[in-house]
Design an enzyme around this catalytic site. Structure first.
Site, mmCIF file in Angstrom:
data_model
loop_
_atom_site.group_PDB
_atom_site.id
_atom_site.type_symbol
_atom_site.label_atom_id
_atom_site.label_comp_id
_atom_site.label_asym_id
_atom_site.label_seq_id
_atom_site.Cartn_x
_atom_site.Cartn_y
_atom_site.Cartn_z
ATOM 1 N N THR A 177 -4.969 11.277 -2.015
ATOM 2 C CA THR A 177 -4.686 11.286 -0.578
ATOM 3 C C THR A 177 -3.595 12.309 -0.255
ATOM 4 O OG1 THR A 177 -5.341 8.993 -0.365
ATOM 5 C CG2 THR A 177 -3.915 9.833 1.358
ATOM 6 N N GLU A 226 0.831 -1.211 0.000
ATOM 7 C CA GLU A 226 0.000 0.000 0.000
ATOM 8 C C GLU A 226 0.863 1.257 0.000
ATOM 9 O OE1 GLU A 226 -1.157 2.452 2.264
ATOM 10 O OE2 GLU A 226 -3.008 2.951 1.211
HETATM 11 N N1 HSE Z 1 -5.653 8.040 7.349
HETATM 12 C C1 HSE Z 1 -5.371 8.311 5.981
HETATM 13 C C2 HSE Z 1 -5.773 9.742 5.665
HETATM 14 C C3 HSE Z 1 -6.138 7.353 5.132
HETATM 15 O O1 HSE Z 1 -6.854 10.139 6.064
HETATM 16 O O2 HSE Z 1 -5.002 10.452 5.020
HETATM 17 C C4 HSE Z 1 -5.909 7.542 3.670
HETATM 18 O O3 HSE Z 1 -6.778 6.696 2.971
#
Ligand code: HSE
Length: 307
Positions: A181, A128
């Site tokens: 992201t 990932e």
């Molecule tokens: N915890 C991470 C974020 C998850 O919120 O950036 C990304 O899918």
């Protein structure tokens, strides 16, 4: 040939930025593996990705996860990988985690199950990380193990599987826009105030207590996101009206799934979950934004071999 399915996951769950995640039933990715005669890991086919995913073994989440597994085991036979990409990219539903998890679950089965599911976690995280650029477990862990998972520590990795209230339903709406992201992380501040930290700690504690006490009202009022939502909500179309719709339809809580744009609501029965889905969808489609709704209980099985 062995084929495994790995489900979507909701990371953060509002009050647990980077440390909480849960699995839902759908959507999900499928990965098939079989032995080859070249003594190497390679990707032989990718379907459903519109040509977006790389075939380079080190650059693809699924093959990187398998490579990391076989290197750890000093396993010498080669493995061919076929990826059936069924999840949307940049959706906040843990798409890259699902590919990595399905790949290691299938590969572990193919080579005779040398490792337990939990022992596969590190290799799925390695996979990932290729897509996200960081070692997160809040999608990978629930996707692999199912249920609601707390990442108590990243170094060393310490995963706690939490109890799942039986009457809890999730309604997820995925607006058809893509949010990277990285972008969603870059807009967040690097430091927070003591006041914010205290609010977050209280809510995370309340959420976990709510799971142990099967207290859905406590769960709902603990699901407040003071870290990410104030910054990320501006990236998500119709965020406030979708929230209002979900709460109006009887949701216990509402938040951003992972880094968005998907949003999710908790509710305590299936007809409310349906109603919430209908209203959330209406909010988006009346503004011309295509979307898809997914309703399920929390998936407690995690990734599994299909055949
Ligand atoms: N915890 C991470 C974020 C998850 O919120 O950036 C990304 O899918």
């Amino acid at each position: 040939m062995v084929t495994a399915y790995a489900p979507a996951s909701i990371a953060n769950v509002s009050c647990g930025f980077d440390v909480l995640g849960l699995a839902v039933d759908a959507p999900g990715d499928e990965v098939s593996v079989q032995f080859n005669d070249i003594g190497k890991v390679r990707i032989v086919e990718i379907t459903g990705d519109e040509g977006k995913l790389p075939f380079e073994v080190e650059a693809n989440t699924a093959s990187k996860a398998v490579l990391s597994l076989v290197n750890h085991l000093n396993y010498e036979r080669g493995i061919d990988i076929i990826i059936h990409k069924k999840m949307p990219f940049g959706s906040g539903l843990g798409s890259s985690a699902a590919s990595a998890v399905a790949a290691v679950v299938a590969a572990n089965h193919l080579i005779g199950m040398p490792l337990t599911k939990k022992e596969l976690l590190d290799f799925a995280i390695d996979g990932e990380a290729v897509a996200s650029g960081a070692r997160h477990a809040d999608n990978v862990a629930p996707c692999l193990l199912g249920g609601v998972v707390l990442i108590r520590s990243y170094s060393p990795i310490d995963i706690i599987e939490l109890p799942v209230p039986d009457s809890l339903y999730t309604t997820v709406v995925h607006p058809h826009v893509e949010i990277l992201t990285k972008v969603a992380r870059d807009i967040m501040p690097k430091e927070v105030s003591m006041k914010t930290a205290i609010t977050q700690i209280g809510n995370l504690g309340g959420f976990i207590a709510g799971l142990y006490q099967n207290d859905l009202a406590l769960l709902g009022r603990s699901m407040v996101d003071v870290l990410a939502e104030p910054y990320r909500s501006s990236l998500i179309p119709e965020f406030q009206s979708v929230r209002n719709a979900a709460m109006y339809a009887g949701a216990l809580s509402f938040g951003i799934s992972g880094s968005g744009p998907s949003m999710f609501a908790f509710s305590d029965n299936s007809s409310k979950a349906e109603q919430i889905g209908e209203l959330m969808e209406k909010c988006l489609t009346t503004k011309g934004i295509d979307c898809k709704v997914f309703i399920s209980k929390i998936n407690q099985k995690g990734a599994s071999v299909m055949w």
